[in-house]
Motif scaffolding. Structure first.
Motif, short mmCIF file in Angstrom:
data_model
loop_
_atom_site.label_atom_id
_atom_site.label_comp_id
_atom_site.label_asym_id
_atom_site.label_seq_id
_atom_site.Cartn_x
_atom_site.Cartn_y
_atom_site.Cartn_z
N ARG A 114 0.85 -1.19 0.00
CA ARG A 114 0.00 0.00 0.00
C ARG A 114 0.89 1.25 0.00
O ARG A 114 2.11 1.15 0.07
CB ARG A 114 -0.94 0.02 1.21
CG ARG A 114 -0.26 0.19 2.54
CD ARG A 114 -1.29 0.22 3.69
NE ARG A 114 -0.67 0.60 4.96
CZ ARG A 114 -0.05 -0.25 5.76
NH1 ARG A 114 0.04 -1.53 5.43
NH2 ARG A 114 0.49 0.16 6.89
N ILE A 120 6.18 4.04 0.37
CA ILE A 120 5.70 2.78 -0.24
C ILE A 120 5.86 1.68 0.80
O ILE A 120 6.97 1.41 1.28
CB ILE A 120 6.52 2.42 -1.50
CG1 ILE A 120 6.43 3.55 -2.53
CG2 ILE A 120 6.04 1.11 -2.09
CD1 ILE A 120 7.36 3.35 -3.73
N GLU A 141 7.46 4.69 -10.79
CA GLU A 141 6.07 4.61 -10.34
C GLU A 141 5.72 3.14 -10.11
O GLU A 141 6.01 2.29 -10.95
CB GLU A 141 5.12 5.22 -11.38
CG GLU A 141 5.20 6.73 -11.49
CD GLU A 141 4.16 7.30 -12.42
OE1 GLU A 141 3.28 6.52 -12.87
OE2 GLU A 141 4.23 8.51 -12.72
N PHE A 142 5.10 2.87 -8.97
CA PHE A 142 4.71 1.50 -8.65
C PHE A 142 3.21 1.44 -8.38
O PHE A 142 2.60 2.42 -7.97
CB PHE A 142 5.47 1.00 -7.40
CG PHE A 142 6.95 0.85 -7.61
CD1 PHE A 142 7.47 -0.25 -8.25
CD2 PHE A 142 7.83 1.84 -7.17
CE1 PHE A 142 8.83 -0.39 -8.45
CE2 PHE A 142 9.20 1.72 -7.36
CZ PHE A 142 9.69 0.60 -8.01
N ARG A 143 2.67 0.23 -8.61
CA ARG A 143 1.26 -0.02 -8.31
C ARG A 143 1.16 -1.12 -7.26
O ARG A 143 2.09 -1.90 -7.06
CB ARG A 143 0.52 -0.45 -9.58
CG ARG A 143 0.47 0.63 -10.64
CD ARG A 143 -0.25 0.12 -11.88
NE ARG A 143 -0.30 1.13 -12.94
CZ ARG A 143 -0.82 0.91 -14.14
NH1 ARG A 143 -1.32 -0.29 -14.44
NH2 ARG A 143 -0.82 1.87 -15.05
N GLN A 144 0.03 -1.18 -6.62
CA GLN A 144 -0.19 -2.20 -5.61
C GLN A 144 -0.04 -3.59 -6.24
O GLN A 144 -0.60 -3.88 -7.28
CB GLN A 144 -1.59 -2.05 -5.01
CG GLN A 144 -1.78 -2.82 -3.73
CD GLN A 144 -3.10 -2.45 -3.05
OE1 GLN A 144 -3.88 -1.69 -3.58
NE2 GLN A 144 -3.31 -2.98 -1.86
N ASP A 146 2.90 -4.80 -7.33
CA ASP A 146 4.14 -4.87 -8.11
C ASP A 146 5.27 -5.46 -7.27
O ASP A 146 5.38 -5.19 -6.07
CB ASP A 146 4.57 -3.46 -8.56
CG ASP A 146 3.72 -2.94 -9.70
OD1 ASP A 146 2.91 -3.72 -10.23
OD2 ASP A 146 3.86 -1.74 -10.04
#
Length: 406
Positions: A114, A120, A141-144, A146
């Motif tokens: 999250r 992060i 940039e990261f997403r949930q 990853d």
């Protein structure tokens, strides 16, 4: 029931990695704590509980007297359970802290769980870690969900449990990535001498080969650039300059400022400063965008670097020559001024020729502390001063009279 307790503790040791002895001590402490609440005993008496390591039997003592297990009630069992759970949690935290404390400086993998106030949060499996905003790259940039790799920067012990701090912006993250990708670095054949980094933009890494047969730059780049491409991909396109280290500071500086072509380097080893002269068309390349190239090169070599174009350097030389000329004129002007000042003051013993510190001290000790007294003295009295003969005494008397007339 007693043997089951040992079985549970042994399973906890296997599953949680908690030393069984710590768990046994936790159980003994828990039962003793519960006993203090429900048994009527003297306040001065101490409750002691012992768990048999072979049979699993719990024996409680109040002072020297054994307390039978039938006296345990519901409250005692419930209290014991709570304390045991708490002790197990604390032991688990200690195990996690020790495990990650030992791994500081290594790269670890996890998944993005999250985002919280710019940080992060990364799920490592056994615990959570976080990458502060200051340790992130603005390019990334990261997403949930990853997968993410990061450098373990620090581990802190806090009330809510161990806090594992990760970084993707630390220069040592690049160092560890090269160790993973380049076997020659991992084996110690090629050494990383220094790293300077502008996170998300560019990194310069200086490498050196301990084996003449191994090209340090070629080893880091890899076949068709495969090795360095993997690292660039990991840091999402950040540029990497691989610099060949040299003990010759001029060669090292020239390599660090690549791709700019250097015309001349003047070094000051004492202050660790260097003036770099480049052709006019190479100036912007040497300095880099917003001074990035020269700043990173300066950090890499550990010297202060000043960049000049050929025209700027000629202008600077003219300024230095003009300053030196002006300084020389001031010195020449100062000499007659000092002489005039000397002429204006009253003459004293120090103006006598051939009178050093020792003779001056001897004259003063003998009572000849002024020119007037020396001028009025006769040769016989003056020769009593240590270090003065008749000829020198006569000469001092004559010179003292001359100075007083002037």
């Amino acid at each position: 029931m007693e043997s089951e307790l040992l079985g549970i503790l042994e399973q906890l040791e296997r599953d949680k990695g908690i030393n069984k002895e710590i768990l046994i001590q936790a159980v003994e402490s828990a039962v003793a704590s519960a006993a203090k609440k429900i048994w009527t005993i003297g306040k001065e008496e101490e409750i002691k509980v012992v768990l048999n390591r072979k049979t699993g039997k719990l024996t409680a003592f109040a002072g020297e007297q054994e307390i039978r297990s039938s006296e345990f009630g519901r409250i005692a069992a419930q209290t014991a359970k709570q304390v045991v759970v708490q002790k197990i949690r604390e032991a688990e935290k200690d195990v996690i802290f020790a495990e990650y404390q030992a791994r500081i400086g290594q790269i670890i993998s996890g998944s993005v769980y999250r985002f919280e106030k710019g940080s992060i949060i990364v799920d490592l499996g056994k615990t959570e870690a976080y990458i502060p905003r200051s340790e992130q790259s603005k390019r990334e940039e990261f997403r949930q969900g990853d997968r993410v790799r990061a450098y373990i920067l620090d581990v802190r012990r806090e009330n809510k449990g161990p806090q594992v701090i990760l970084s993707r912006g630390n220069p040592n993250f690049i160092r560890r990535l090269f160790e993973l990708e380049v076997p020659e670095i991992y084996e110690g054949i090629v050494e990383v001498k220094a790293i300077s980094r502008d996170v998300g933009e560019r990194t310069k890494i200086a490498v050196y080969s301990k084996d003449d047969k191994v090209d340090c730059v070629g080893a880091c780049v890899g076949m068709r650039g495969a090795r360095v491409k993997n690292i660039v991909s990991e840091i999402q396109g950040e540029k990497i300059d691989i610099v060949r280290y040299s003990s010759d500071i001029k060669e090292y500086i020239q390599a660090a400022l690549s791709p700019a072509e250097i015309s001349q380097i003047q070094v000051n080893h004492q202050d660790k400063k260097a003036n770099i002269i480049v052709a006019d068309d190479q100036l912007s390349l040497a300095i880099g965008r917003h001074g990035q190239n020269v700043r990173l090169a300066s950090e890499l070599v550990g010297w202060e670097l000043d960049i000049f174009s050929a025209a700027q350097w000629q202008e600077k030389l003219k300024e230095v020559e003009a300053e030196e000329g002006q300084s020389g004129q001031e010195e020449e002007k100062k000499v007659p001024e000092e002489k005039a000042a000397k002429d204006q003051r009253e003459p004293s013993l120090v103006d006598l020729s051939g009178v050093g510190d020792k003779v001056l001290e001897a004259l003063q000790e003998a009572g000849f502390d002024s020119l007037e007294k020396v001028a009025k003295a006769d040769v016989e009295h003056l020769t009593q001063v240590k270090g003065l003969g008749k000829i020198k005494a006569a000469k001092l008397i004559k010179e003292a009279k001359k100075l007083l007339k002037e």
